[in-house]
Design a protein around this motif. Structure first.
Motif, PDB file in Angstrom:
ATOM      1  N   GLY A  49      33.133 -16.584  25.729  1.00  0.00           N
ATOM      2  CA  GLY A  49      32.637 -16.546  27.106  1.00  0.00           C
ATOM      3  C   GLY A  49      31.432 -15.638  27.266  1.00  0.00           C
ATOM      4  N   ALA A  50      30.837 -15.247  26.158  1.00  0.00           N
ATOM      5  CA  ALA A  50      29.714 -14.317  26.275  1.00  0.00           C
ATOM      6  C   ALA A  50      28.382 -15.025  26.119  1.00  0.00           C
ATOM      7  CB  ALA A  50      29.839 -13.228  25.219  1.00  0.00           C
ATOM      8  N   CYS A  51      28.423 -16.381  26.117  1.00  0.00           N
ATOM      9  CA  CYS A  51      27.213 -17.151  25.865  1.00  0.00           C
ATOM     10  C   CYS A  51      26.081 -16.672  26.755  1.00  0.00           C
ATOM     11  CB  CYS A  51      27.450 -18.627  26.132  1.00  0.00           C
ATOM     12  SG  CYS A  51      28.710 -19.284  25.073  1.00  0.00           S
ATOM     13  N   GLY A  52      24.942 -16.414  26.181  1.00  0.00           N
ATOM     14  CA  GLY A  52      23.782 -16.021  26.972  1.00  0.00           C
ATOM     15  C   GLY A  52      23.826 -14.563  27.412  1.00  0.00           C
ATOM     16  N   GLN A  53      25.006 -13.965  27.337  1.00  0.00           N
ATOM     17  CA  GLN A  53      25.093 -12.566  27.766  1.00  0.00           C
ATOM     18  C   GLN A  53      25.205 -11.625  26.579  1.00  0.00           C
ATOM     19  OE1 GLN A  53      28.425 -12.208  30.378  1.00  0.00           O
ATOM     20  NE2 GLN A  53      27.831 -14.047  31.463  1.00  0.00           N
ATOM     21  N   GLU A  54      25.229 -12.215  25.398  1.00  0.00           N
ATOM     22  CA  GLU A  54      25.407 -11.386  24.197  1.00  0.00           C
ATOM     23  C   GLU A  54      24.369 -10.277  24.132  1.00  0.00           C
ATOM     24  OE1 GLU A  54      26.724 -14.308  20.586  1.00  0.00           O
ATOM     25  OE2 GLU A  54      24.700 -14.396  21.381  1.00  0.00           O
ATOM     26  N   SER A  55      23.098 -10.640  24.454  1.00  0.00           N
ATOM     27  CA  SER A  55      22.044  -9.642  24.299  1.00  0.00           C
ATOM     28  C   SER A  55      22.222  -8.516  25.322  1.00  0.00           C
ATOM     29  CB  SER A  55      20.669 -10.288  24.416  1.00  0.00           C
ATOM     30  OG  SER A  55      20.541 -10.947  25.644  1.00  0.00           O
ATOM     31  N   THR A  56      22.723  -8.866  26.516  1.00  0.00           N
ATOM     32  CA  THR A  56      22.982  -7.816  27.512  1.00  0.00           C
ATOM     33  C   THR A  56      24.105  -6.907  27.010  1.00  0.00           C
ATOM     34  OG1 THR A  56      22.382  -9.386  29.208  1.00  0.00           O
ATOM     35  CG2 THR A  56      23.532  -7.414  29.961  1.00  0.00           C
ATOM     36  N   HIS A  57      25.107  -7.528  26.385  1.00  0.00           N
ATOM     37  CA  HIS A  57      26.186  -6.713  25.827  1.00  0.00           C
ATOM     38  C   HIS A  57      25.657  -5.783  24.745  1.00  0.00           C
ATOM     39  CE1 HIS A  57      29.406  -9.815  27.202  1.00  0.00           C
ATOM     40  NE2 HIS A  57      28.993  -9.039  28.163  1.00  0.00           N
ATOM     41  N   LEU A  58      24.801  -6.358  23.873  1.00  0.00           N
ATOM     42  CA  LEU A  58      24.268  -5.520  22.789  1.00  0.00           C
ATOM     43  C   LEU A  58      23.470  -4.353  23.375  1.00  0.00           C
ATOM     44  CD1 LEU A  58      23.888  -4.914  19.806  1.00  0.00           C
ATOM     45  CD2 LEU A  58      21.845  -6.341  19.833  1.00  0.00           C
ATOM     46  N   LYS A  59      22.646  -4.647  24.372  1.00  0.00           N
ATOM     47  CA  LYS A  59      21.862  -3.593  25.016  1.00  0.00           C
ATOM     48  C   LYS A  59      22.793  -2.473  25.494  1.00  0.00           C
ATOM     49  CE  LYS A  59      20.859  -3.187  29.495  1.00  0.00           C
ATOM     50  NZ  LYS A  59      20.295  -3.360  30.846  1.00  0.00           N
ATOM     51  N   GLN A  60      23.895  -2.878  26.160  1.00  0.00           N
ATOM     52  CA  GLN A  60      24.816  -1.866  26.705  1.00  0.00           C
ATOM     53  C   GLN A  60      25.460  -1.037  25.595  1.00  0.00           C
ATOM     54  OE1 GLN A  60      27.086  -4.657  28.948  1.00  0.00           O
ATOM     55  NE2 GLN A  60      25.879  -4.408  30.813  1.00  0.00           N
ATOM     56  N   TYR A  61      25.892  -1.722  24.524  1.00  0.00           N
ATOM     57  CA  TYR A  61      26.538  -0.979  23.424  1.00  0.00           C
ATOM     58  C   TYR A  61      25.550  -0.004  22.797  1.00  0.00           C
ATOM     59  CZ  TYR A  61      29.874  -4.881  23.764  1.00  0.00           C
ATOM     60  OH  TYR A  61      30.754  -5.834  24.205  1.00  0.00           O
ATOM     61  N   LEU A  62      24.284  -0.469  22.624  1.00  0.00           N
ATOM     62  CA  LEU A  62      23.289   0.398  21.985  1.00  0.00           C
ATOM     63  C   LEU A  62      22.987   1.598  22.870  1.00  0.00           C
ATOM     64  CD1 LEU A  62      20.765  -2.236  20.521  1.00  0.00           C
ATOM     65  CD2 LEU A  62      22.408  -0.863  19.240  1.00  0.00           C
ATOM     66  N   LEU A  63      22.860   1.349  24.182  1.00  0.00           N
ATOM     67  CA  LEU A  63      22.535   2.464  25.083  1.00  0.00           C
ATOM     68  C   LEU A  63      23.691   3.448  25.201  1.00  0.00           C
ATOM     69  CD1 LEU A  63      20.500   0.665  27.920  1.00  0.00           C
ATOM     70  CD2 LEU A  63      19.639   2.329  26.264  1.00  0.00           C
ATOM     71  N   LYS A  64      24.923   2.925  25.132  1.00  0.00           N
ATOM     72  CA  LYS A  64      26.096   3.814  25.206  1.00  0.00           C
ATOM     73  C   LYS A  64      26.341   4.553  23.896  1.00  0.00           C
ATOM     74  CE  LYS A  64      29.366   0.990  26.507  1.00  0.00           C
ATOM     75  NZ  LYS A  64      30.574   0.285  26.800  1.00  0.00           N
ATOM     76  N   GLY A  65      25.684   4.079  22.849  1.00  0.00           N
ATOM     77  CA  GLY A  65      25.922   4.666  21.527  1.00  0.00           C
ATOM     78  C   GLY A  65      27.223   4.173  20.921  1.00  0.00           C
ATOM     79  N   ASP A  66      27.666   2.977  21.329  1.00  0.00           N
ATOM     80  CA  ASP A  66      28.918   2.424  20.813  1.00  0.00           C
ATOM     81  C   ASP A  66      28.622   1.674  19.506  1.00  0.00           C
ATOM     82  OD1 ASP A  66      31.246   1.081  20.281  1.00  0.00           O
ATOM     83  OD2 ASP A  66      31.530   0.331  22.323  1.00  0.00           O
ATOM     84  N   ARG A  67      28.545   2.457  18.436  1.00  0.00           N
ATOM     85  CA  ARG A  67      28.138   1.906  17.135  1.00  0.00           C
ATOM     86  C   ARG A  67      29.063   0.789  16.661  1.00  0.00           C
ATOM     87  NH1 ARG A  67      25.467   3.352  12.517  1.00  0.00           N
ATOM     88  NH2 ARG A  67      24.689   5.252  13.482  1.00  0.00           N
ATOM     89  N   LEU A  68      30.363   1.032  16.790  1.00  0.00           N
ATOM     90  CA  LEU A  68      31.332   0.092  16.230  1.00  0.00           C
ATOM     91  C   LEU A  68      31.212  -1.294  16.856  1.00  0.00           C
ATOM     92  CD1 LEU A  68      33.074   1.566  14.189  1.00  0.00           C
ATOM     93  CD2 LEU A  68      35.031   1.140  15.677  1.00  0.00           C
ATOM     94  N   THR A  69      31.150  -1.307  18.196  1.00  0.00           N
ATOM     95  CA  THR A  69      31.103  -2.603  18.884  1.00  0.00           C
ATOM     96  C   THR A  69      29.744  -3.270  18.686  1.00  0.00           C
ATOM     97  OG1 THR A  69      32.424  -1.450  20.519  1.00  0.00           O
ATOM     98  CG2 THR A  69      31.874  -3.709  21.009  1.00  0.00           C
ATOM     99  N   ALA A  70      28.678  -2.462  18.718  1.00  0.00           N
ATOM    100  CA  ALA A  70      27.333  -3.038  18.496  1.00  0.00           C
ATOM    101  C   ALA A  70      27.281  -3.661  17.101  1.00  0.00           C
ATOM    102  CB  ALA A  70      26.274  -1.958  18.634  1.00  0.00           C
ATOM    103  N   GLN A  71      27.818  -2.935  16.135  1.00  0.00           N
ATOM    104  CA  GLN A  71      27.777  -3.436  14.756  1.00  0.00           C
ATOM    105  C   GLN A  71      28.596  -4.718  14.616  1.00  0.00           C
ATOM    106  OE1 GLN A  71      28.180  -0.627  11.649  1.00  0.00           O
ATOM    107  NE2 GLN A  71      28.676  -2.156  10.119  1.00  0.00           N
ATOM    108  N   ARG A  72      29.756  -4.734  15.264  1.00  0.00           N
ATOM    109  CA  ARG A  72      30.618  -5.914  15.189  1.00  0.00           C
ATOM    110  C   ARG A  72      29.889  -7.135  15.758  1.00  0.00           C
ATOM    111  NH1 ARG A  72      36.071  -7.571  15.643  1.00  0.00           N
ATOM    112  NH2 ARG A  72      36.646  -5.850  14.278  1.00  0.00           N
ATOM    113  N   LEU A  73      29.251  -6.937  16.907  1.00  0.00           N
ATOM    114  CA  LEU A  73      28.539  -8.047  17.552  1.00  0.00           C
ATOM    115  C   LEU A  73      27.386  -8.546  16.678  1.00  0.00           C
ATOM    116  CD1 LEU A  73      28.166  -9.777  20.097  1.00  0.00           C
ATOM    117  CD2 LEU A  73      26.901  -7.909  21.133  1.00  0.00           C
ATOM    118  N   MET A  74      26.623  -7.595  16.127  1.00  0.00           N
ATOM    119  CA  MET A  74      25.474  -7.966  15.298  1.00  0.00           C
ATOM    120  C   MET A  74      25.938  -8.656  14.004  1.00  0.00           C
ATOM    121  SD  MET A  74      23.133  -4.577  16.001  1.00  0.00           S
ATOM    122  CE  MET A  74      21.960  -4.769  14.663  1.00  0.00           C
ATOM    123  N   GLU A  75      27.011  -8.117  13.448  1.00  0.00           N
ATOM    124  CA  GLU A  75      27.504  -8.658  12.178  1.00  0.00           C
ATOM    125  C   GLU A  75      28.043 -10.082  12.359  1.00  0.00           C
ATOM    126  OE1 GLU A  75      30.836  -6.586  10.269  1.00  0.00           O
ATOM    127  OE2 GLU A  75      29.502  -6.514   8.536  1.00  0.00           O
TER     128      GLU A  75
END
Ligand code: B12
Length: 294
Positions: free
Chosen positions: A82-108
């Motif tokens: 259900g994140a279609c099209g919003q993935e990049s917004t999610h990534l932005k949020q994880y990166l800005l929050k410093g949430d390495r684990l979730t950002a890495q999971r999404l990118m991977e």
């Protein structure tokens, strides 16, 4: 095999032997044997079926030692649904929050499921664009931008060994960088990883690299292709003055020069003596494969 049985919510998330087999291009019997031999962790459902955690599939996929990889049929994580099209917004949020684990999971997940071009163009580029806009509109400070970029870079560097295992033709050598006074590094690192994925032995020299260093490295390493990714440079005339003579010499040696990035237009590209210019990183791969007119 890990012991214990799964709950129904786990069962929704975990994968069957058939799903894992399809994703990795092996038979279900092979997957069951790997589980029974302890090569792959799994749990049994109350009905006795083997269930594999998505992380285990990612671990095997990452090893690069599977016949084929097609993760398109597999839902890897709740946030991917259900994140279609919003993935990049999610990534932005994880990166800005410093949430390495979730950002890495999404990118991977993006990398393993769709390859480095999709990671670069569908996820990272729009996420970084949004960060740039947030900074421009004073929603975030420049320090947040720095932190998010460093996090993004450090995650990407973790994927580099995986990409370098894809070098199938080490005699095809490419070298690239961002030019002197340009400290934007993500695009050039992605360019390296994309060329690696396409089988090339590609080296990213970094950001803020002088024309002299680029020339010396290209000659020493025997490059066939040189790329320049420029995002912000003092001026067009500066870029032409600094890089024009070196790129001309490299071209005379038969080296292909490819340019791209927000600070270079096709006209500037021609002025500095490049053979090719692209607007997207995936254009670089088309150029490298000779599929783009100069
Ligand atoms: C991260 C970032 C930084 C970081 C860089 C850190 C690092 N180590 O990389 C930091 C904080 C240091 C920074 C500094 C600055 N930045 Co800055 N930055 C960004 C940001 C947010 C993301 C850039 C990025 O990495 N994007 C990800 C890549 C993958 O996307 P991309 O570059 O767009 O690449 C696409 C194409 O251009 C193309 N491409 C790129 N390279 C190549 C190469 C080839 C061969 C090919 C074919 C294609 C290609 O492919 C990609 C898509 O597929 C952008 C925002 C934005 N809108 O882009 C601002 C942005 C680029 N920065 C900007 C500015 C103004 C600056 C500063 C001057 C700010 C200041 N006052 O200090 C300084 C300049 C520093 C310098 N001289 O380098 C402006 C530039 C505007 C302009 N054109 O003048 C932007 C657009 C922000 C904004 N909205 O105003 N920045």
């Amino acid at each position: 095999m890990a012991n214990g049985s799964t709950t129904s919510s786990d069962e929704n998330r975990w994968l069957s032997s058939t799903q894992v087999a399809k994703a990795l291009g092996v038979s279900s019997t092979t997957v069951k044997r790997w589980i029974d031999d302890g090569l792959l962790s799994a749990h049994r459902t109350q009905g006795g079926h083997r269930r594999i955690p998505p992380d285990e599939l990612l671990r095997l996929a990452r090893s690069g030692q599977v016949p084929q990889l097609d993760l398109s049929s597999v839902q890897l994580a709740a946030h991917a649904r259900g994140a279609c099209g919003q993935e990049s917004t999610h990534l932005k949020q994880y990166l800005l929050k410093g949430d390495r684990l979730t950002a890495q999971r999404l990118m991977e997940e993006k990398l393993l499921a769709r390859g480095i071009s999709a990671l670069a163009e569908e996820l990272i580029t729009p996420a970084m664009q949004q960060i740039g806009t947030d900074w421009q509109t004073h929603k975030i400070e420049v320090m947040h931008e720095h932190r998010a970029t460093e996090l993004c870079l450090s995650i990407l560097y973790q994927f580099v060994p995986m990409m370098e295992r894809k070098i199938t033709n080490p005699s095809r050598i490419a070298v690239g960088c961002s030019p002197t006074k340009d400290f934007h590094r993500i695009a050039s690192l992605l360019a390296k990883m994309m060329l690696n994925e396409a089988g090339w032995k590609a080296t990213h020299l970094g950001g803020g690299v002088s024309a002299g260093v680029l020339e010396q490295s290209s000659v020493e390493m025997g490059a066939e292709l040189v790329w320049i990714s420029a995002t912000k440079v003092p001026s067009t005339s500066w870029l032409v003055r600094e890089f024009g003579p070196v790129l001309k010499r490299l071209r005379e040696r038969g080296i292909l020069i490819c340019t791209g990035g927000q600070a270079i237009s096709p006209r500037i590209s021609r002025s500095i003596g490049a053979n090719y210019h692209g607007t997207r990183l995936s254009d670089l791969i088309k150029m490298a494969n000779g599929a783009m007119p100069s």
